[in-house]
Design a protein around this motif. Structure first.
Motif, PDB file in Angstrom:
ATOM      1  N   CYS A  10      23.165  -0.762  24.504  1.00 13.41           N
ATOM      2  CA  CYS A  10      23.631  -0.146  25.117  1.00 13.41           C
ATOM      3  C   CYS A  10      24.984  -0.733  25.143  1.00 13.41           C
ATOM      4  CB  CYS A  10      23.249   0.012  26.243  1.00 13.41           C
ATOM      5  SG  CYS A  10      22.225   1.209  26.746  1.00 13.41           S
ATOM      6  N   LEU A  11      25.695  -2.304  25.277  1.00 14.43           N
ATOM      7  CA  LEU A  11      26.647  -2.264  25.284  1.00 14.43           C
ATOM      8  C   LEU A  11      27.818  -2.241  23.810  1.00 14.43           C
ATOM      9  CD1 LEU A  11      29.103  -4.225  26.148  1.00 14.43           C
ATOM     10  CD2 LEU A  11      27.491  -6.395  25.356  1.00 14.43           C
ATOM     11  N   ALA A  12      26.603  -2.309  22.814  1.00 13.50           N
ATOM     12  CA  ALA A  12      27.504  -1.642  21.218  1.00 13.50           C
ATOM     13  C   ALA A  12      27.374  -0.926  21.480  1.00 13.50           C
ATOM     14  CB  ALA A  12      26.067  -2.218  20.116  1.00 13.50           C
ATOM     15  N   VAL A  13      26.905   0.421  21.181  1.00 11.36           N
ATOM     16  CA  VAL A  13      27.033   1.763  21.622  1.00 11.36           C
ATOM     17  C   VAL A  13      28.105   2.361  22.767  1.00 11.36           C
ATOM     18  CG1 VAL A  13      26.046   3.851  22.229  1.00 11.36           C
ATOM     19  CG2 VAL A  13      24.728   2.309  21.000  1.00 11.36           C
ATOM     20  N   ALA A  14      28.179   1.513  23.816  1.00 13.28           N
ATOM     21  CA  ALA A  14      29.563   1.829  24.556  1.00 13.28           C
ATOM     22  C   ALA A  14      31.080   0.887  23.955  1.00 13.28           C
ATOM     23  CB  ALA A  14      29.114   1.271  26.251  1.00 13.28           C
ATOM     24  N   THR A  15      30.896   0.134  23.218  1.00 10.24           N
ATOM     25  CA  THR A  15      32.046  -0.160  22.590  1.00 10.24           C
ATOM     26  C   THR A  15      32.301   0.335  22.115  1.00 10.24           C
ATOM     27  OG1 THR A  15      31.130  -2.859  22.935  1.00 10.24           O
ATOM     28  CG2 THR A  15      33.232  -2.258  21.125  1.00 10.24           C
ATOM     29  N   VAL A  16      31.731   0.770  20.418  1.00 14.21           N
ATOM     30  CA  VAL A  16      31.715   1.903  19.206  1.00 14.21           C
ATOM     31  C   VAL A  16      32.508   3.663  20.173  1.00 14.21           C
ATOM     32  CG1 VAL A  16      30.349   3.618  17.832  1.00 14.21           C
ATOM     33  CG2 VAL A  16      29.972   0.606  17.818  1.00 14.21           C
ATOM     34  N   ALA A  19      35.552   2.878  21.406  1.00 17.44           N
ATOM     35  CA  ALA A  19      36.639   2.392  19.946  1.00 17.44           C
ATOM     36  C   ALA A  19      36.632   3.450  19.115  1.00 17.44           C
ATOM     37  CB  ALA A  19      36.681   1.719  18.560  1.00 17.44           C
ATOM     38  N   GLN A  20      36.096   4.516  19.004  1.00 14.04           N
ATOM     39  CA  GLN A  20      35.995   5.531  18.404  1.00 14.04           C
ATOM     40  C   GLN A  20      36.773   6.624  19.419  1.00 14.04           C
ATOM     41  OE1 GLN A  20      31.910   7.231  18.362  1.00 14.04           O
ATOM     42  NE2 GLN A  20      31.748   7.007  15.982  1.00 14.04           N
ATOM     43  N   SER A  21      37.267   6.139  21.397  1.00 15.74           N
ATOM     44  CA  SER A  21      38.509   7.315  21.559  1.00 15.74           C
ATOM     45  C   SER A  21      39.247   7.178  21.690  1.00 15.74           C
ATOM     46  CB  SER A  21      37.753   7.448  23.030  1.00 15.74           C
ATOM     47  OG  SER A  21      38.549   7.668  23.921  1.00 15.74           O
ATOM     48  N   GLY A  22      39.735   5.550  21.361  1.00 22.95           N
ATOM     49  CA  GLY A  22      40.690   4.896  21.355  1.00 22.95           C
ATOM     50  C   GLY A  22      41.460   5.727  20.133  1.00 22.95           C
ATOM     51  N   VAL A  23      40.920   5.645  18.438  1.00 17.89           N
ATOM     52  CA  VAL A  23      41.111   6.590  17.474  1.00 17.89           C
ATOM     53  C   VAL A  23      41.124   8.041  17.786  1.00 17.89           C
ATOM     54  CG1 VAL A  23      39.877   6.932  15.092  1.00 17.89           C
ATOM     55  CG2 VAL A  23      39.532   4.304  16.519  1.00 17.89           C
ATOM     56  N   GLU A  24      40.631   8.145  18.598  1.00 17.49           N
ATOM     57  CA  GLU A  24      40.738  10.188  18.600  1.00 17.49           C
ATOM     58  C   GLU A  24      42.310   9.376  19.629  1.00 17.49           C
ATOM     59  OE1 GLU A  24      36.127  11.065  19.302  1.00 17.49           O
ATOM     60  OE2 GLU A  24      37.474  11.305  21.076  1.00 17.49           O
ATOM     61  N   GLN A  25      42.195   9.607  19.992  1.00 19.29           N
ATOM     62  CA  GLN A  25      43.701   9.531  21.257  1.00 19.29           C
ATOM     63  C   GLN A  25      45.001   8.643  20.114  1.00 19.29           C
ATOM     64  OE1 GLN A  25      43.552   7.094  24.871  1.00 19.29           O
ATOM     65  NE2 GLN A  25      42.308   6.978  24.372  1.00 19.29           N
ATOM     66  N   LEU A  26      44.318   8.147  18.702  1.00 21.03           N
ATOM     67  CA  LEU A  26      45.600   7.563  18.376  1.00 21.03           C
ATOM     68  C   LEU A  26      46.159   8.600  16.859  1.00 21.03           C
ATOM     69  CD1 LEU A  26      47.522   5.481  17.461  1.00 21.03           C
ATOM     70  CD2 LEU A  26      45.985   4.724  15.556  1.00 21.03           C
ATOM     71  N   GLN A  27      44.727   9.194  16.866  1.00 22.62           N
ATOM     72  CA  GLN A  27      45.404  10.406  15.803  1.00 22.62           C
ATOM     73  C   GLN A  27      45.961  11.493  16.768  1.00 22.62           C
ATOM     74  OE1 GLN A  27      44.391  10.054  12.516  1.00 22.62           O
ATOM     75  NE2 GLN A  27      45.484  11.570  11.912  1.00 22.62           N
ATOM     76  N   ALA A  28      45.670  11.931  17.731  1.00 21.20           N
ATOM     77  CA  ALA A  28      46.003  13.111  18.156  1.00 21.20           C
ATOM     78  C   ALA A  28      47.722  12.564  17.999  1.00 21.20           C
ATOM     79  CB  ALA A  28      44.933  12.873  19.799  1.00 21.20           C
ATOM     80  N   LEU A  79      51.299   5.810  23.286  1.00 25.31           N
ATOM     81  CA  LEU A  79      50.550   4.508  22.691  1.00 25.31           C
ATOM     82  C   LEU A  79      50.224   3.366  23.961  1.00 25.31           C
ATOM     83  CD1 LEU A  79      52.817   3.549  19.541  1.00 25.31           C
ATOM     84  CD2 LEU A  79      50.441   5.385  19.401  1.00 25.31           C
ATOM     85  N   GLU A  80      51.087   2.911  24.678  1.00 27.18           N
ATOM     86  CA  GLU A  80      50.939   2.147  25.406  1.00 27.18           C
ATOM     87  C   GLU A  80      49.179   2.474  26.340  1.00 27.18           C
ATOM     88  OE1 GLU A  80      54.087   1.789  27.161  1.00 27.18           O
ATOM     89  OE2 GLU A  80      55.689   0.659  25.886  1.00 27.18           O
ATOM     90  N   GLN A  81      48.750   3.352  26.362  1.00 21.09           N
ATOM     91  CA  GLN A  81      47.792   3.638  26.845  1.00 21.09           C
ATOM     92  C   GLN A  81      46.279   3.767  26.403  1.00 21.09           C
ATOM     93  OE1 GLN A  81      48.054   7.672  28.614  1.00 21.09           O
ATOM     94  NE2 GLN A  81      50.129   7.243  29.707  1.00 21.09           N
ATOM     95  N   ILE A  82      46.535   3.139  25.257  1.00 14.60           N
ATOM     96  CA  ILE A  82      45.873   2.714  24.483  1.00 14.60           C
ATOM     97  C   ILE A  82      45.599   1.475  24.114  1.00 14.60           C
ATOM     98  CG2 ILE A  82      44.868   3.438  21.426  1.00 14.60           C
ATOM     99  CD1 ILE A  82      46.475   5.633  21.236  1.00 14.60           C
ATOM    100  N   LEU A  87      41.023  -1.607  18.706  1.00 14.17           N
ATOM    101  CA  LEU A  87      40.399  -0.430  16.798  1.00 14.17           C
ATOM    102  C   LEU A  87      39.699  -0.878  16.345  1.00 14.17           C
ATOM    103  CD1 LEU A  87      44.410   1.726  17.934  1.00 14.17           C
ATOM    104  CD2 LEU A  87      42.201   2.332  18.697  1.00 14.17           C
ATOM    105  N   PRO A  88      39.638   0.208  15.549  1.00 15.89           N
ATOM    106  CA  PRO A  88      39.500  -0.078  14.549  1.00 15.89           C
ATOM    107  C   PRO A  88      40.245  -1.534  13.272  1.00 15.89           C
ATOM    108  CG  PRO A  88      38.376   1.642  14.570  1.00 15.89           C
ATOM    109  CD  PRO A  88      38.618   1.069  15.612  1.00 15.89           C
ATOM    110  N   ARG A  89      39.943  -1.862  12.359  1.00 12.91           N
ATOM    111  CA  ARG A  89      40.916  -2.974  11.680  1.00 12.91           C
ATOM    112  C   ARG A  89      42.139  -1.825  11.271  1.00 12.91           C
ATOM    113  NH1 ARG A  89      45.624  -6.314  11.908  1.00 12.91           N
ATOM    114  NH2 ARG A  89      46.304  -6.756   9.404  1.00 12.91           N
TER     115      ARG A  89
END
Length: 295
Positions: A10-16, A19-28, A79-82, A87-89
């Motif tokens: 569950c911890l791993a899934v939550a972390t992923v 991270a995906q949420s951060g990636v989506e925010q960055l992409q937006a 950006l500061e909110q991400i 995030l992935p490398r």
């Protein structure tokens, strides 16, 4: 043991997911910034293959630059909110590049560099005559868009003059010495007959993709645009340079003569190098290298 494994899973899934949420925010943010850049610089958009703004020129008034800066500060806040560390490398690299780009653009704005938009080597006054090489000229729509840009040039000049007047008031100008040859590049585009303009050249021999029935209409429109916008715009710029701008450019060549000049120089060292050094440290490094070479 099963409970422990379930907890780890569950911890791993939550972390992923985080991270995906951060990636989506960055992409937006990146997507929104890209869209804004295309809208701000329609010629860049055209060269990039986006043809939504093919009939426009950049908006460069003082107010336009203020709005650009406000938008970029908004991107910074987002950006500061991400959480960069989550995030992935690859996304971290994009984050860092964009953060640096925003920092540099806002630094230029804060020091008033947008108020000195031309030098002896580049600027709208030298790039605009290259327009026929930068835009598609194949269809009737292409030529109508091109002519619309010629018609918009007069306002484009006036906005740039407005920037430069604001620069004079703020004390942000280039050294006068670099403008010793300013007249020739401008005077070359002040013509008595529109047909003599370099920017009329694409209309001389229209491509076979343009129906002959459209030739005269397009040529009349182009001549009108050159006569009422392009040539008068270059004339106003020529007069402004001689009467106002060059006489008020600074006599010194060092950046320290600018308002907040020493701070600007430190900013420029950070912007144009990856050393993380002060100007004094860069100078000391240069002295050491000279001594090493001569040893």
């Amino acid at each position: 043991m099963r409970l422990l494994l379930a907890g780890i899973t569950c911890l791993a899934v939550a972390t992923v997911c985080e991270a995906q949420s951060g990636v989506e925010q960055l992409q937006a943010v990146l997507d929104e910034a890209w869209e804004l850049r295309l809208k701000e610089d329609p010629i860049f958009a055209t060269r990039s293959g986006d043809h939504r703004y093919n009939d426009r020129l950049p908006q460069v008034s003082v107010d336009d630059w203020d709005e650009r800066a406000a938008a970029r500060r908004g991107f910074q806040r987002r950006l500061e909110q991400i959480d960069r560390e989550q995030l992935p490398r690859e996304a971290q690299i994009n984050y860092d590049i964009f953060a640096r780009q925003l920092r540099d653009e806002l630094g230029d704005y804060d020091f008033g560099m947008h108020l000195a938009p031309i030098t002896d080597r580049f600027g709208f006054h030298t790039s605009f005559p290259e327009l026929p090489r930068q835009v598609p000229l194949v269809t009737v729509d292409d030529f109508e868009n091109y002519i619309a840009r010629l018609s918009a040039f007069g306002s484009f000049v006036d906005d740039n003059i407005g920037l430069m007047r604001a620069g004079i008031r703020r004390g942000v100008t280039h050294p006068a010495i670099i403008f010793e040859g300013y007249r020739e590049p401008l005077a070359a585009h002040v013509v008595d007959a529109p047909e003599h303009s370099l920017l009329y050249e694409p209309l001389r021999e229209l491509p076979t993709t343009i129906p002959e029935s459209e030739h005269e209409r397009l040529r009349i429109a182009a001549r009108e645009a050159v006569a009422t916008s392009v040539s008068p715009g270059f004339r106003r710029m020529l007069e402004f340079m001689g009467d106002e701008y060059v006489p008020q450019c600074r006599g010194s060549v060092g950046a320290s003569a600018l308002p907040e000049g020493r701070e600007f120089y430190r900013f420029a060292v950070r912007k144009f190098t990856t050393l993380g050094l002060t100007p004094e440290e860069v100078h000391a490094t240069g002295l050491k290298e000279v001594a090493r070479i001569r040893a």
